[in-house]
Design an enzyme around this catalytic site. Structure first.
Site, PDB file in Angstrom:
ATOM      1  N   TYR A  32       0.857  -1.192   0.000  1.00 56.71           N
ATOM      2  CA  TYR A  32       0.000   0.000   0.000  1.00 56.71           C
ATOM      3  C   TYR A  32       0.892   1.240   0.000  1.00 56.71           C
ATOM      4  O   TYR A  32       0.821   2.108   0.864  1.00 56.71           O
ATOM      5  CB  TYR A  32      -0.991   0.004   1.179  1.00 56.71           C
ATOM      6  CG  TYR A  32      -2.300   0.626   0.753  1.00 56.71           C
ATOM      7  CD1 TYR A  32      -3.149  -0.073  -0.108  1.00 56.71           C
ATOM      8  CD2 TYR A  32      -2.667   1.898   1.139  1.00 56.71           C
ATOM      9  CE1 TYR A  32      -4.327   0.495  -0.556  1.00 56.71           C
ATOM     10  CE2 TYR A  32      -3.842   2.482   0.686  1.00 56.71           C
ATOM     11  CZ  TYR A  32      -4.664   1.765  -0.158  1.00 56.71           C
ATOM     12  OH  TYR A  32      -5.834   2.339  -0.604  1.00 56.71           O
ATOM     13  N   GLU A  35       4.236   8.021  -0.745  1.00 57.49           N
ATOM     14  CA  GLU A  35       5.473   8.769  -1.017  1.00 57.49           C
ATOM     15  C   GLU A  35       6.586   8.461  -0.021  1.00 57.49           C
ATOM     16  O   GLU A  35       7.761   8.666  -0.330  1.00 57.49           O
ATOM     17  CB  GLU A  35       5.213  10.277  -1.050  1.00 57.49           C
ATOM     18  CG  GLU A  35       4.510  10.766  -2.306  1.00 57.49           C
ATOM     19  CD  GLU A  35       3.001  10.752  -2.166  1.00 57.49           C
ATOM     20  OE1 GLU A  35       2.485  10.009  -1.289  1.00 57.49           O
ATOM     21  OE2 GLU A  35       2.331  11.458  -2.937  1.00 57.49           O
ATOM     22  N   HIS A  37       7.327   5.402   1.142  1.00 57.21           N
ATOM     23  CA  HIS A  37       7.997   4.254   0.524  1.00 57.21           C
ATOM     24  C   HIS A  37       8.766   4.699  -0.727  1.00 57.21           C
ATOM     25  O   HIS A  37       9.889   4.252  -0.975  1.00 57.21           O
ATOM     26  CB  HIS A  37       6.975   3.192   0.108  1.00 57.21           C
ATOM     27  CG  HIS A  37       6.140   2.649   1.230  1.00 57.21           C
ATOM     28  ND1 HIS A  37       4.806   2.947   1.365  1.00 57.21           N
ATOM     29  CD2 HIS A  37       6.443   1.838   2.260  1.00 57.21           C
ATOM     30  CE1 HIS A  37       4.309   2.329   2.425  1.00 57.21           C
ATOM     31  NE2 HIS A  37       5.287   1.645   3.003  1.00 57.21           N
ATOM     32  N   LYS A 184       3.164  10.359   6.573  1.00 55.01           N
ATOM     33  CA  LYS A 184       2.470   9.446   5.660  1.00 55.01           C
ATOM     34  C   LYS A 184       2.520   8.040   6.221  1.00 55.01           C
ATOM     35  O   LYS A 184       3.549   7.612   6.763  1.00 55.01           O
ATOM     36  CB  LYS A 184       3.123   9.481   4.282  1.00 55.01           C
ATOM     37  CG  LYS A 184       2.885  10.800   3.593  1.00 55.01           C
ATOM     38  CD  LYS A 184       3.101  10.712   2.110  1.00 55.01           C
ATOM     39  CE  LYS A 184       2.958  12.076   1.490  1.00 55.01           C
ATOM     40  NZ  LYS A 184       1.760  12.214   0.671  1.00 55.01           N
ATOM     41  N   SER A 185       1.397   7.335   6.101  1.00 56.83           N
ATOM     42  CA  SER A 185       1.322   5.964   6.608  1.00 56.83           C
ATOM     43  C   SER A 185       0.204   5.234   5.886  1.00 56.83           C
ATOM     44  O   SER A 185      -0.845   5.836   5.592  1.00 56.83           O
ATOM     45  CB  SER A 185       1.014   5.985   8.113  1.00 56.83           C
ATOM     46  OG  SER A 185       0.614   4.706   8.542  1.00 56.83           O
TER      47      SER A 185
HETATM   48  P1  AMP Z   1       5.662  -0.285   6.048  1.00 61.85           P
HETATM   49  O1  AMP Z   1       5.147  -0.644   4.697  1.00 61.85           O
HETATM   50  O2  AMP Z   1       4.759   0.623   6.810  1.00 61.85           O
HETATM   51  O3  AMP Z   1       6.140  -1.484   6.830  1.00 61.85           O
HETATM   52  O4  AMP Z   1       6.950   0.596   5.802  1.00 61.85           O
HETATM   53  C1  AMP Z   1       7.990   0.142   4.986  1.00 61.85           C
HETATM   54  C2  AMP Z   1       9.159   1.083   5.101  1.00 61.85           C
HETATM   55  O5  AMP Z   1       8.746   2.393   4.701  1.00 61.85           O
HETATM   56  C3  AMP Z   1       9.671   1.220   6.551  1.00 61.85           C
HETATM   57  O6  AMP Z   1      11.089   1.291   6.541  1.00 61.85           O
HETATM   58  C4  AMP Z   1       9.052   2.511   6.995  1.00 61.85           C
HETATM   59  O7  AMP Z   1       9.783   3.165   8.017  1.00 61.85           O
HETATM   60  C5  AMP Z   1       9.071   3.316   5.716  1.00 61.85           C
HETATM   61  N1  AMP Z   1       8.076   4.397   5.785  1.00 61.85           N
HETATM   62  C6  AMP Z   1       6.753   4.282   6.050  1.00 61.85           C
HETATM   63  N2  AMP Z   1       6.170   5.502   6.104  1.00 61.85           N
HETATM   64  C7  AMP Z   1       7.161   6.409   5.876  1.00 61.85           C
HETATM   65  C8  AMP Z   1       7.207   7.829   5.825  1.00 61.85           C
HETATM   66  N3  AMP Z   1       6.129   8.568   6.012  1.00 61.85           N
HETATM   67  N4  AMP Z   1       8.397   8.406   5.569  1.00 61.85           N
HETATM   68  C9  AMP Z   1       9.519   7.672   5.384  1.00 61.85           C
HETATM   69  N5  AMP Z   1       9.545   6.324   5.432  1.00 61.85           N
HETATM   70  C10 AMP Z   1       8.375   5.698   5.675  1.00 61.85           C
END
Ligand code: AMP
Length: 282
Positions: A32, A35, A37, A184-185
């Site tokens: 999902y 920006e 990622h 962002k999340s």
């Molecule tokens: P996730 O898919 O949430 O497990 O995140 C995958 C990678 O993307 C992890 O290393 C997170 O820290 C990074 N990530 C997620 N959200 C952000 C963000 N807003 N800014 C920078 N890196 C992010």
């Protein structure tokens, strides 16, 4: 760009790249993509000849009461975004490809996982360390990219790579935010309009904490109390934790007298969001 589902396909492709003398960067994600990622993919493409993104919602890092089932998934959209940013291969395995029936080996960590998210999510980092170790063994990258958004995860991965002598350079990348400041999340999609507005207290509290540090306040209790006042002013917000820890050991500190991490987890309605800052980045 290739989208592959099996470990064998990843290995075969990486073997070919290696034979051509190319370097490989790796961005582990749960999909999902947004920006945040994309910024990791950009960094990997800058530093490496080829970039692999894993897109896998890892069941092992979710407790039974968490959002494994509802976690958003959209491989088609992820593929388009990853390709637009220069990704060469997406690895999107089914859980059975990663965890066969007799799976029974785990990578666990003490100390660094006992604070912050480790307290409220007791099995989380065992799942993270295990899956990231497996992905590192599958992709065998030169460099791997992690966001500072998950600051404790970044510290845990750095520590694991050091402890277990993994020959991979870990690169931490800045938090990417919405224009109003919300980090962002993928989980932001859970928020309704009212909650989306309320979620701004996290980044606002981060700014309050940063200003306090910038203004020379070193007493952690004082910094945290200013931040908590802001968060508690929002009726939809419920604090899980707001803490200041040593950036490397993730142990609580009382004074900012070394590189520190100020991190928070806050429920907005039913959605648990995290945000943070490193004093070194101010
Ligand atoms: P996730 O898919 O949430 O497990 O995140 C995958 C990678 O993307 C992890 O290393 C997170 O820290 C990074 N990530 C997620 N959200 C952000 C963000 N807003 N800014 C920078 N890196 C992010």
């Amino acid at each position: 760009m290739k989208v592959v589902k099996t470990i064998a396909e990843v290995r075969e492709q990486v073997r070919q790249w290696r034979a051509e003398g190319l370097t490989v960067g790796f961005v582990p994600t749960m999909g999902y993509l947004h920006e945040g990622h994309a910024s990791l993919i950009d960094a990997s493409c800058r530093d490496n000849d080829r970039t692999v993104v894993s897109d896998f919602v890892n069941p092992m890092q979710f407790s039974p009461n968490e959002d494994l089932e509802s976690y958003p998934r959209d491989l088609e959209r992820d593929s388009a975004l990853a390709e637009a940013h220069g990704c060469d291969m997406i690895f999107n395995p089914e859980p059975e490809e990663m965890y066969h029936e007799n799976f029974s080996s785990f990578v666990d960590m003490t100390v660094l996982t006992e604070e912050l998210c480790g307290l409220s999510r007791p099995i989380h980092f065992r799942g993270v360390c295990t899956v990231v170790s497996k992905l590192f063994n599958i992709v065998k990258p030169d460099r791997a990219y992690f966001g500072k958004k998950d600051a404790q995860q970044l510290a845990v991965i750095r520590h694991m790579v050091d402890d277990l002598n993994m020959d991979i350079e870990i690169i931490g990348c800045p938090i990417i935010r919405e224009s109003d400041g919300l980090a962002k999340s993928s989980r932001n999609t859970y928020l309704n309009d009212e909650e989306r507005k309320a979620a701004l207290v996290l980044s606002q509290a981060v700014e309050i904490g940063k200003s306090a540090v910038k203004n020379g306040i070193t007493d952690c209790a004082e910094i945290l109390s200013e931040m908590k006042v802001k968060i508690e002013s929002e009726p939809l917000a419920r604090i899980d934790y707001v803490k200041i820890v040593d950036a490397e050991t993730i142990q609580q500190i009382e004074k900012i007298d070394r590189p520190a991490l100020c991190a928070m987890a806050v429920y907005i309605g039913k959605t648990r969001l995290i945000d943070n800052f490193f004093t070194e980045d101010i």
